[in-house]
Scaffold this active site. Structure first.
Site, PDB file in Angstrom:
ATOM      1  N   HIS A   1     -12.291  -5.128  37.521  1.00  0.00           N
ATOM      2  CA  HIS A   1     -14.033  -5.166  37.674  1.00  0.00           C
ATOM      3  C   HIS A   1     -14.221  -4.080  38.893  1.00  0.00           C
ATOM      4  O   HIS A   1     -14.058  -4.633  40.012  1.00  0.00           O
ATOM      5  CB  HIS A   1     -14.509  -6.556  37.801  1.00  0.00           C
TER       6      HIS A   1
ATOM      7  N   ASN B   1     -19.817 -11.763  42.356  1.00  0.00           N
ATOM      8  CA  ASN B   1     -21.244 -11.934  41.428  1.00  0.00           C
ATOM      9  C   ASN B   1     -21.554 -13.329  41.605  1.00  0.00           C
ATOM     10  O   ASN B   1     -22.790 -13.711  41.659  1.00  0.00           O
ATOM     11  CB  ASN B   1     -21.145 -11.508  40.140  1.00  0.00           C
TER      12      ASN B   1
ATOM     13  N   GLU C   1     -12.272  -6.027  41.789  1.00  0.00           N
ATOM     14  CA  GLU C   1     -11.569  -7.499  41.302  1.00  0.00           C
ATOM     15  C   GLU C   1     -10.915  -7.372  40.147  1.00  0.00           C
ATOM     16  O   GLU C   1     -11.193  -6.835  39.237  1.00  0.00           O
ATOM     17  CB  GLU C   1     -12.936  -8.240  41.007  1.00  0.00           C
TER      18      GLU C   1
ATOM     19  N   SER D   1     -18.495  -7.776  33.716  1.00  0.00           N
ATOM     20  CA  SER D   1     -19.140  -8.521  34.987  1.00  0.00           C
ATOM     21  C   SER D   1     -19.309  -9.833  34.896  1.00  0.00           C
ATOM     22  O   SER D   1     -19.520 -10.467  35.770  1.00  0.00           O
ATOM     23  CB  SER D   1     -20.458  -7.506  35.672  1.00  0.00           C
TER      24      SER D   1
HETATM   25  P1  NAD Z   1     -23.572   1.483  29.849  1.00  0.00           P
HETATM   26  O1  NAD Z   1     -24.915   0.995  28.843  1.00  0.00           O
HETATM   27  O2  NAD Z   1     -24.361   2.530  30.940  1.00  0.00           O
HETATM   28  O3  NAD Z   1     -22.482   2.119  28.998  1.00  0.00           O
HETATM   29  C1  NAD Z   1     -21.894   1.462  27.930  1.00  0.00           C
HETATM   30  C2  NAD Z   1     -21.329   2.661  27.059  1.00  0.00           C
HETATM   31  O4  NAD Z   1     -20.597   2.142  26.077  1.00  0.00           O
HETATM   32  C3  NAD Z   1     -22.369   3.501  26.166  1.00  0.00           C
HETATM   33  O5  NAD Z   1     -22.058   4.753  26.609  1.00  0.00           O
HETATM   34  C4  NAD Z   1     -22.143   3.209  24.943  1.00  0.00           C
HETATM   35  O6  NAD Z   1     -22.224   4.217  24.094  1.00  0.00           O
HETATM   36  C5  NAD Z   1     -20.682   2.744  24.961  1.00  0.00           C
HETATM   37  N1  NAD Z   1     -20.574   1.902  23.688  1.00  0.00           N
HETATM   38  C6  NAD Z   1     -21.014   0.875  23.175  1.00  0.00           C
HETATM   39  N2  NAD Z   1     -20.181   0.302  22.113  1.00  0.00           N
HETATM   40  C7  NAD Z   1     -19.085   0.875  22.043  1.00  0.00           C
HETATM   41  C8  NAD Z   1     -17.974   0.984  21.417  1.00  0.00           C
HETATM   42  N3  NAD Z   1     -17.784   0.019  20.469  1.00  0.00           N
HETATM   43  N4  NAD Z   1     -16.922   1.817  21.700  1.00  0.00           N
HETATM   44  C9  NAD Z   1     -17.057   3.023  22.502  1.00  0.00           C
HETATM   45  N5  NAD Z   1     -18.280   2.769  23.462  1.00  0.00           N
HETATM   46  C10 NAD Z   1     -18.968   1.940  23.253  1.00  0.00           C
HETATM   47  O7  NAD Z   1     -23.134   0.184  30.397  1.00  0.00           O
HETATM   48  P2  NAD Z   1     -22.430   0.071  31.979  1.00  0.00           P
HETATM   49  O8  NAD Z   1     -23.492  -0.239  32.702  1.00  0.00           O
HETATM   50  O9  NAD Z   1     -21.625   1.295  32.106  1.00  0.00           O
HETATM   51  O10 NAD Z   1     -21.658  -1.154  31.703  1.00  0.00           O
HETATM   52  C11 NAD Z   1     -20.533  -1.334  31.011  1.00  0.00           C
HETATM   53  C12 NAD Z   1     -19.567  -2.546  31.307  1.00  0.00           C
HETATM   54  O11 NAD Z   1     -19.446  -2.304  32.795  1.00  0.00           O
HETATM   55  C13 NAD Z   1     -20.149  -3.654  30.967  1.00  0.00           C
HETATM   56  O12 NAD Z   1     -19.232  -4.691  30.698  1.00  0.00           O
HETATM   57  C14 NAD Z   1     -20.690  -4.210  32.450  1.00  0.00           C
HETATM   58  O13 NAD Z   1     -21.004  -5.669  32.287  1.00  0.00           O
HETATM   59  C15 NAD Z   1     -19.802  -3.688  33.401  1.00  0.00           C
HETATM   60  N6  NAD Z   1     -20.327  -3.502  34.669  1.00  0.00           N
HETATM   61  C16 NAD Z   1     -21.526  -3.021  34.862  1.00  0.00           C
HETATM   62  C17 NAD Z   1     -21.936  -2.849  36.155  1.00  0.00           C
HETATM   63  C18 NAD Z   1     -23.116  -2.207  36.695  1.00  0.00           C
HETATM   64  O14 NAD Z   1     -23.898  -2.150  37.697  1.00  0.00           O
HETATM   65  N7  NAD Z   1     -23.786  -1.214  35.660  1.00  0.00           N
HETATM   66  C19 NAD Z   1     -21.090  -3.247  37.208  1.00  0.00           C
HETATM   67  C20 NAD Z   1     -20.116  -3.688  37.016  1.00  0.00           C
HETATM   68  C21 NAD Z   1     -19.462  -3.820  35.859  1.00  0.00           C
END
Ligand code: NAD
Length: 723
Positions: free
Chosen positions: A454, A504, A466, A433
């Site tokens: 995204h 964002n 996006e 994000s």
């Molecule tokens: P999260 O913490 O819920 O999940 C991340 C997952 O990645 C975890 O289960 C973790 O075990 C896993 N992980 C970590 N390192 C890893 C690796 N090397 N290989 C495989 N798995 C691995 O996070 P999230 O909120 O789902 O966010 C994930 C991505 O999405 C981020 O880049 C975040 O910026 C983006 N994002 C988040 C949101 C939101 O509102 N949460 C919205 C849009 C985008």
């Protein structure tokens, strides 16, 4: 031969005519004025013949009866005086009314989408039969564009399906399928699509013998048989529900209810007159214009291939891998599985993977009808989900979406491991994000096959995606990503790389300003009220608590680093984080949350925490608070246009509506500014000039204010490549 050949007249039997809609110019049948004129010509011809047993109206387009009226024509008539609007209604209605006075039974044979003006045409027929097909949907969606049916649809539907059903159909705007239509007496029969004509002929023959249609014609001309108590009860419950749903922002459903209730007590002609008068009030109103704009934005988005000149059809994504099974990964996997795309799901942590799989299955197994899990759905969709730790399985898909933690090093390590094993044409995408796509693409062997895809949280609810073009991303990658997002039911907007991308980036100045207002001593309640009165689904302070203050602080730092001239890192979030208040998820943030509740309560502990940070205690009016929240967003939008982050200014409006829930009744951020005028925005900003760059008009805003031009005058102007 007719003018446009939209209608074909054939004779399935010597005394039964059939008028078939099939507009050769369009994929959908739409009731533009030339099509209505053609229908009038056909009816002239038919009405003068003797010995007609019946008329069947149908369509030759598979899955389509008539999609509705021509909204572009509507939009061109917005400025007409009210008497001419009522006249337009009378014109359409008197044409359709001929179907209820026709010298023979009229039957609409509905094989597919039958909406808006198409539904009005069908409901003026004596009878309707529908194909047993999920595409055969009947509905009056006019309230979604700030109107109600104006060609007799309210008067006629309340007489045919009953007042209660008509209130639901017209004020709710949702479509119904053949079985519901049959249950409410709207459809006389449901048959397989290929048998529609034969069934219509049978129906005409039966009516010829029994003549019930004549008795119905007589009955439907009269007032509805309903007593005052029933009417009062229906009016009170329906208006209570509508007011709760629309929060006073959308006038059409309530206006439709009034017309339906008043129209029930008078004969059909008088009810139609009430309808025409009511329509004149709504047609061309600010909300109508705004909602029609949203319709156009969405229509444009559906047709946008994402690149300026597509040279080949986009390569089809047939299988997807999602790496990272957290909040986003699980949501993305579920969105794919639900649209029947096989998904390989991976995560570095086995417990996280197991919990991600459980979330996916829970989500896709949910049945609306059962209001709970449906084991049959669970089994069907589970077969499409492969939870695996095998790199070769993860690398075997056409598209790999990385959704691991927001850390560039960890993300790049995932790419380094998987990229060499990917299929030659596979696309690698990130769901980041905040991290620039260019930074993540560094070190890739095939950066042209890398982009951002995204999704927004929660993926299930948010339609926006996006698609982020990195400096080296190819057109083929972008068009495949766009086609893929549409394939899973999302609305993709292609944006260029940059901090916060589009949504964002525009959200942050607004969120930041909410914190500034707090430091100026403006009460939380007033900030929240100003945002909600403007039409936002929730106030910015609540949004902080929902997003999580740790995440918000991280995003805020990214923006403060990128744009230090206008985003000061606020001391409020660090203070809350130090106190262990992470928002809803930890039970306390700006508000406190009782166990298991998502509803925040005012918390004196927060007030105490804020006290030492307060700079001032300024008294602002609600209008001033509104300006402080939304005008920085407008200013940021002008920078986004200048920097060519968006390919077209209209993408800003659709992005904010679909990604943030920006109020559709305002038509979009820039549409709203165009409505009040750029000069007015400059005027409103003057009172905040002491606050510095974040409230200072940008060159683009000043230029529009001086020239009187609108943002939408720039639509289609932005070049594809950034300067
Ligand atoms: P999260 O913490 O819920 O999940 C991340 C997952 O990645 C975890 O289960 C973790 O075990 C896993 N992980 C970590 N390192 C890893 C690796 N090397 N290989 C495989 N798995 C691995 O996070 P999230 O909120 O789902 O966010 C994930 C991505 O999405 C981020 O880049 C975040 O910026 C983006 N994002 C988040 C949101 C939101 O509102 N949460 C919205 C849009 C985008």
């Amino acid at each position: 031969m007719q003018k446009n050949n939209v209608l074909q007249l054939t004779w399935p039997e010597p005394d039964i005519a059939r008028l078939t809609f099939d507009d050769p110019r369009k994929s959908a049948n739409v009731l533009a004025s030339d099509v209505l004129a053609e229908l009038a010509d056909c009816l002239d011809q038919l009405e003068s013949r003797s010995g007609l047993a019946g008329l069947i109206i149908d369509s030759a387009k598979p899955g389509m009866f008539i999609a509705g009226a021509d909204l572009r024509e509507f939009a061109r008539s917005f400025d007409l005086p009210t008497d001419q609007i009522s006249q337009m209604c009378r014109h359409g209605r008197s044409l359709f009314q001929r179907l209820a006075l026709f010298p023979g039974v009229t039957v609409a044979a509905i094989g597919g989408i039958c909406l808006g003006g198409g539904a009005e045409l069908a409901i003026w027929c004596d009878r309707r039969i529908m194909a047993d097909d999920p595409k055969a949907q009947f509905g009056f969606p006019e309230v979604k564009i700030g109107l109600f049916p104006g060609w007799g649809g309210t008067a006629r539907s309340s007489r045919i399906v009953g007042l209660g059903n008509a209130v639901e159909l017209v004020t709710g705007g949702e479509s119904i399928g053949p079985h519901q239509a049959f249950a409410m007496g709207l459809a006389s029969d449901i048959v397989p699509a290929p048998q529609l004509t034969a069934a219509a002929i049978r129906l005409i023959r039966a009516e010829q013998r029994l003549q019930t249609f004549l008795a119905d014609r007589e009955r439907w001309r009269r007032p509805i048989d309903v007593n005052e108590t029933e009417l009062g009860f229906l009016g009170a419950t329906a208006s209570g529900y509508i007011q709760q749903q629309t929060k006073g922002k959308y006038p059409a459903p309530l206006a439709a209810l009034n017309v339906l209730l008043e129209g029930a007590l008078v004969d059909a002609d008088a009810a139609c007159e009430l309808e025409a008068a009511g329509m004149a009030e709504l047609f061309g109103s600010p909300v109508n214009r705004a909602l029609v704009n949203v319709f156009f934005l969405s229509d444009r988005n559906k047709k946008d291939p994402g690149v300026a000149s597509p040279i080949a059809p986009p390569s089809e994504i047939r299988s997807v891998t999602v790496i990272g099974a957290g909040i986003m990964g699980a949501g993305i996997a579920a969105a794919n599985v639900r649209r029947d795309l096989p998904v390989a799901l991976g995560d570095a942590s086995p417990p996280a993977l197991a919990s991600g799989v459980a979330k996916v299955i829970e989500e896709v197994a949910y049945s609306k009808e059962l209001k709970g899990p449906d084991p049959a759905r669970a089994v069907r969709y589970a077969a499409l989900l492969n939870a695996t730790s095998s790199d070769s399985e993860l690398a075997a898909s056409d598209l790999v979406i990385e959704a691991v933690v927001e850390n560039p090093d960890i993300k790049r390590k995932v790419y380094t491991r998987l990229e060499p094993q990917l299929k030659p044409n596979a696309i690698l995408a990130t769901n980041t994000s905040t991290i620039p796509v260019a930074e993540l693409a560094d070190g890739l062997a095939r950066p042209q096959q890398f982009c951002g895809i995204h999704f927004f949280n929660p993926v299930r609810k948010m339609p926006l995606v996006e698609v982020i073009r990195g400096p080296q991303t190819s057109d083929a990658t972008i068009s495949a990503a766009v086609a893929y997002a549409k394939r899973i039911g999302k609305s993709p907007i292609v944006v260029h790389d940059g901090p916060g991308f589009l949504v964002n980036r525009l959200l942050l100045p607004y969120m930041n300003e909410a914190l500034e207002l707090l430091l100026d001593g403006v009460p939380i309640k007033q900030i929240e009220r100003a945002a909600k009165d403007f039409g936002m689904p929730m106030g910015p302070i609540t949004l902080y608590d929902v997003v999580g203050l740790d995440t918000a602080a991280l995003a805020g730092r990214v923006m403060a680093t990128a744009f230090p001239d206008r985003t000061a890192a606020s001391p409020v979030l660090p203070a809350l984080l130090r106190a262990g208040r992470l928002g809803q998820k930890s039970g306390a943030g700006f508000f406190k949350y009782s166990k298991g509740s998502e509803r925040g309560e005012p918390d004196p502990a927060f007030d105490e925490l804020l006290q030492p940070l307060l700079r001032d205690r300024v008294q602002l009016t609600d209008d001033q608070v509104e300006s402080r929240l939304f005008l920085p967003m407008v200013l940021e939008a002008t920078r986004v246009i200048d920097e060519r982050i968006v390919r077209d200014v209209r993408d800003i409006d659709l992005g904010l509506i679909y990604g943030l829930g920006f109020p559709p009744f305002k038509g979009g951020l820039l549409f709203w500014v165009d409505t009040i005028g750029a000069a007015e925005v400059v005027r409103r900003l003057e009172q905040f000039s002491h606050l510095g760059t974040r409230m200072r008009p940008t060159p683009l805003l000043l230029e529009l204010a001086a020239s009187g031009k609108k943002f939408y005058d720039l639509a289609g102007e932005a070049p594809q490549a950034r300067p």
